[in-house]
Each structure stands twice: as structure tokens, then as C-alpha cells.
Design an enzyme around this catalytic site. Structure first.
Site, mmCIF file in Angstrom:
data_model
loop_
_atom_site.group_PDB
_atom_site.id
_atom_site.type_symbol
_atom_site.label_atom_id
_atom_site.label_comp_id
_atom_site.label_asym_id
_atom_site.label_seq_id
_atom_site.Cartn_x
_atom_site.Cartn_y
_atom_site.Cartn_z
ATOM 1 N N GLN A 1 0.795 -1.230 0.000
ATOM 2 C CA GLN A 1 0.000 0.000 0.000
ATOM 3 C C GLN A 1 0.828 1.281 0.000
ATOM 4 O O GLN A 1 0.429 2.282 -0.569
ATOM 5 C CB GLN A 1 -0.904 -0.008 1.239
ATOM 6 C CG GLN A 1 -2.006 1.024 1.233
ATOM 7 C CD GLN A 1 -3.080 0.658 2.223
ATOM 8 O OE1 GLN A 1 -3.997 -0.080 1.918
ATOM 9 N NE2 GLN A 1 -2.968 1.164 3.426
ATOM 10 N N GLU B 1 -3.053 9.913 -0.325
ATOM 11 C CA GLU B 1 -2.157 10.495 0.667
ATOM 12 C C GLU B 1 -1.080 11.378 0.046
ATOM 13 O O GLU B 1 -0.098 11.730 0.695
ATOM 14 C CB GLU B 1 -1.531 9.382 1.512
ATOM 15 C CG GLU B 1 -2.604 8.615 2.290
ATOM 16 C CD GLU B 1 -2.046 7.495 3.141
ATOM 17 O OE1 GLU B 1 -0.813 7.289 3.121
ATOM 18 O OE2 GLU B 1 -2.834 6.834 3.824
ATOM 19 N N GLU C 1 5.570 -2.121 7.910
ATOM 20 C CA GLU C 1 4.274 -2.096 8.600
ATOM 21 C C GLU C 1 3.365 -3.181 8.033
ATOM 22 O O GLU C 1 3.310 -3.371 6.817
ATOM 23 C CB GLU C 1 3.644 -0.713 8.404
ATOM 24 C CG GLU C 1 2.279 -0.546 9.031
ATOM 25 C CD GLU C 1 1.671 0.804 8.687
ATOM 26 O OE1 GLU C 1 0.434 0.900 8.624
ATOM 27 O OE2 GLU C 1 2.436 1.771 8.455
ATOM 28 N N LYS D 1 -3.194 5.376 15.534
ATOM 29 C CA LYS D 1 -4.232 6.109 14.805
ATOM 30 C C LYS D 1 -5.362 6.407 15.783
ATOM 31 O O LYS D 1 -6.031 5.490 16.257
ATOM 32 C CB LYS D 1 -4.764 5.274 13.635
ATOM 33 C CG LYS D 1 -3.754 5.037 12.526
ATOM 34 C CD LYS D 1 -4.332 4.099 11.480
ATOM 35 C CE LYS D 1 -3.393 3.939 10.281
ATOM 36 N NZ LYS D 1 -3.892 2.911 9.334
ATOM 37 N N SER E 1 -6.017 7.852 5.506
ATOM 38 C CA SER E 1 -6.038 8.247 4.093
ATOM 39 C C SER E 1 -7.079 9.328 3.828
ATOM 40 O O SER E 1 -6.928 10.149 2.926
ATOM 41 C CB SER E 1 -6.278 7.034 3.197
ATOM 42 O OG SER E 1 -7.397 6.312 3.631
#
Length: 425
Positions: A162, A204, A288, A340, A370
């Protein structure tokens, strides 16, 4: 100072989708305002973001139910409380909701209130938000993890992973790190343009070109790093968000979901071996979600293979939740947690997760989503917790730049007391 009014409203995020904004009014006239982000690839154990599901409005993504909960449930419950009682207020929010996943009030409603309360309190005390949250021992500016190539669910590029990020670890300060990142970003634009590839940006702010898979993405970035005059591995390292939960099914990491026939299908052991191979070949120092959120055995294997070499960040695995983090610590899964705020729903619970991580030798990375807004709270949280790392997008889109610009202001304010980046003793 008591809270006299809490107002929720529906605004739009960086993707044009509705989100929640909250104003907390104090008796003295001060107002604290916070807006809530939203993710595209979400962990299945995240707190619930309440959406209206009314297809006649915003394709079902409206947040009027969450706004109503702010105005009709939370407002009367919190009015009269001292704005300085953050923990008590967050506890009250959790009690009002009454569910593990925040599904009654909605994590978006609760988080908007929780963050707005903190901002109102900081304004009342006339101190910066990072100082209010973190106290006097807040001085570390984070190394930015800049997402300059987007793949997976964040773009239409045929790449399973991603995010491909750069980390300006060789900078002397945040301002210089930001400059280095910006220069590499612009150099990458030329690299892609010269190959006839798209330089349109994803959610992003990173590029989303039709590259030939993971290694092509990494090598394009390394070429840009060198073109900008920097040394890969010394000045700038690479981080990846594999977002493996997005393509893991029935024990197989199925890259064909995003890469088509060129993609491979890898077993758990093959996924570990592949990531180990990439780390051996390229200056990668952070991965990640290298394994799926449901693949705890795979996480253990990855940590054995790479845990002493690179940062292994759990996002979907931990979802900013102390329960999942506690298990990860006990089972030796990963060595870092992505933070987050909207995964858990209150500031207090967020800070508890960071504190637990640091206490057990894990690093933490403060992160955006995002779908973002102009709200800069996460920049202050990164400094408040001395996390030393922030992930808030690429070097384009004002919703991303807002966080970087706030960090520039904080560094200026801290002056010679500011320290750049996380250093593990």
C-alpha cells in the site's frame, strides 16, 4: 473551567466524504475544535465509525447519526464538567457508548469530542496542545515517514503493497528532514515522468504510477534519492506498509488481487522469506503490517526473522488497542505500534497504548488516515509523546502539509531544546 456547549457538525474530508467536526465551548468563551479522519483500509478490530448508510446521501457515507449523538447524547452528559478532566471525560464517553467497539455513539463522534476537549483545555491554560498533552518533558520532533508511492487500496496502481515511504534519518532537524523529503519527492516526479508514467497522486499525496511491482517501486525511489543528492541507507531509508491483511485469505498472501496475473501467491513462510529478501537487498528499516492481522503465527515468524534488523510495525494487528498490543508483546509479534486516534476513539485510550508500547520497548509511529482534514492534532500528539516518528503522507495535498507545517512551528517554538527523531538506547 466548565464545558457549556458541545456542537457536532458534518464536514467533508480530503476525499470528499463526510466526517465529524466538533466544537467544545467553555464558559469563558474559549472554543476547542477538532475534525475526525477516516481510513480506506481498516483493521477488522478497529472501533466503529458510525455512518448513516442512507444511499440517497453521500452514497451512504453521511455522518448525521454521529453528529446527532454529539448534539443530543454527549452534549447534555458532559456540560458542566471541567474541561481539564480529560480522563474523566473520556471515561464518561466510554460509559455512554457502552460497547467495546464504540458502535453506539460511533468512534467518530467520541473522538471528535475527546480531541476538541483537549484543544479547549490547552487554549484555556494558554499553552500549546503538545505541552498540555505531554507535560514539560516534550521535546522530540518526529522523523517523517513520507508516503511517496501509493499502491494497494490507496491507488489504482498494480502493486499489492500500500505504501512506499522515505525516512530522512540523516537530517539534523525536522526542518531539514522535511526539505530532504520534498526534494526526493520532486526528483521522483521527474524519474516517473521520464519513463512516461503517471505523476497523478493518490489519497495520501504520493504518486500512483503503473509500476512493475514492489521492486520497481523501491528502485524508482532509490533513483530519486540519488538524483536529489542523497545517499540511500545513510541520509534516507525506505519504509513500507504492506497492508497484508488486504490480500491474505485462507493462509495465502494473494498478490494477484492487486497485481493481476503478474502477482504471486505466497504461503506464510514464503511471505516471511520475501520480506527478508527485500530487507537484505534494499535499505529498508521499517515494515508495517508485513503479515495479516489474523496471522499471529506469521507475525511471530517475521519477528524472529527480522525483529533485530528492522522496525516491524503493527497497524491492523494492534489497532491502537492495549488488549491487542498486550498480546503482541506477550507473543513477541512485532516491535512497534502504529497509532491512529480514530482506531480507538478517545485521546486517553490512545495515550494508554503509546505508554504501554514504550514501557515494553516498542517504538510508536503516530499516524494520519487516508481520509484527512486540515486538523493538525496528530502533529502535537507525536511531539507530546516523544514518539520520534510520524506518518502523515507525501509532500503534496494541503491536508498532509498542514501536519508538517504544524511540526515546523513546534520545532521553532522549542528552539534549541528540540531533538530530532527517535533514538533507541
Amino acid at each position: 473551567m466548565e464545558i457549556v456547549k458541545i456542537i457536532g457538525r458534518e464536514i467533508l474530508d480530503s476525499r470528499g466524504n463526510p466526517t465529524v467536526e466538533v466544537d467544545v465551548h467553555l464558559a469563558c468563551g474559549i472554543i476547542g475544535r477538532a475534525a475526525v479522519p477516516s481510513g480506506a483500509s481498516t483493521g477488522e478490530n478497529e472501533a466503529i465509525e458510525l455512518r448513516d448508510q442512507d444511499k440517497a446521501r453521500y452514497c451512504g457515507k453521511g455522518v448525521l447519526k454521529a453528529v446527532k449523538n454529539v448534539n443530543e447524547v454527549i452534549d447534555p452528559a458532559l456540560c458542566g464538567m471541567s474541561v481539564l478532566e480529560q480522563t474523566a471525560i473520556d471515561r464518561k464517553l466510554i460509559e455512554l457508548d457502552g460497547t467495546k467497539t464504540k458502535s453506539n455513539l460511533g468512534a467518530n463522534a467520541m473522538l471528535g469530542v475527546s480531541l476538541a476537549v483537549a484543544k479547549a483545555a490547552a487554549a484555556y491554560l494558554d499553552i500549546p496542545l503538545y505541552r498540555y498533552i505531554g507535560g514539560s518533558n516534550t521535546y522530540v520532533l518526529p522523523v517523517p515517514m513520507m508516503n511517496i508511492i501509493n499502491g494497494g487500496s490507496h491507488s489504482d496502481a498494480p502493486i499489492a503493497f500500500q505504501e512506499f515511504m522515505i525516512r530522512p534519518v540523516g537530517a539534523c532537524c525536522f526542518r531539514e528532514g522535511l526539505r530532504m523529503g520534498a526534494e526526493v519527492f520532486h526528483a521522483l516526479k521527474k524519474v516517473l515522468h521520464d519513463r512516461g508514467l503517471s505523476t497523478a497522486v493518490g489519497d495520501e499525496g504520493g504518486f500512483a504510477p503503473a509500476l512493475n511491482g514492489t521492486e520497481d517501486a523501491i528502485e524508482s525511489i532509490l533513483k530519486a534519492v540519488e538524483a536529489a543528492g542523497y545517499v540511500p541507507g545513510k541520509d534516507i531509508t525506505i519504509a513500507m506498509d504492506c497492508a497484508s491483511s488486504e490480500f491474505f485469505k485462507d493462509g495465502i498472501y494473494d498478490y494477484t488481487k492487486f497485481e493481476g496475473e503478474k502477482g504471486k501467491k505466497r504461503s506464510i513462510d514464503e511471505q516471511v522469506a520475501y520480506l527478508t529478501e527485500l530487507v537484505g537487498k534494499y535499505p529498508i528499516d521499517s515494515i508495517e503490517d508485513g503479515m495479516s492481522e489474523n496471522d499471529w503465527e506469521g507475525w511471530k515468524k517475521l519477528t524472529v526473522a527480522l525483529g533485530d534488523k528492522v522496525q516491524l510495525v503493527g497497524d491492523d494487528l494492534f489497532v491502537t488497542n492495549v488488549e491487542f498490543l498486550r498480546r503482541g508483546i506477550a507473543e513477541k509479534c512485532g516491535n512497534s505500534i502504529l497509532i491512529k486516534v480514530n482506531q480507538i476513539g478517545t485521546l486517553t485510550e490512545t495515550l494508554n497504548a503509546i505508554e504501554m508500547a514504550h514501557r515494553h520497548g516498542f517504538t510508536s509511529v503516530t499516524s494520519h488516515r487516508s481520509g484527512e482534514t486540515e486538523d493538525t492534532t496528530i502533529a502535537d500528539i507525536a511531539v507530546a509523546t516523544n514518539s520520534g516518528q510520524i506518518k502523515t503522507g507525501s509532500l503534496s495535498r494541503t491536508d498532509r502539509m498542514a501536519k508538517y507545517n504544524q511540526l515546523l512551528r513546534i520545532e521553532e517554538e522549542l528552539g534549541p531544546c528540540a531533538v530530532y527523531g527517535y533514538k533507541k538506547v
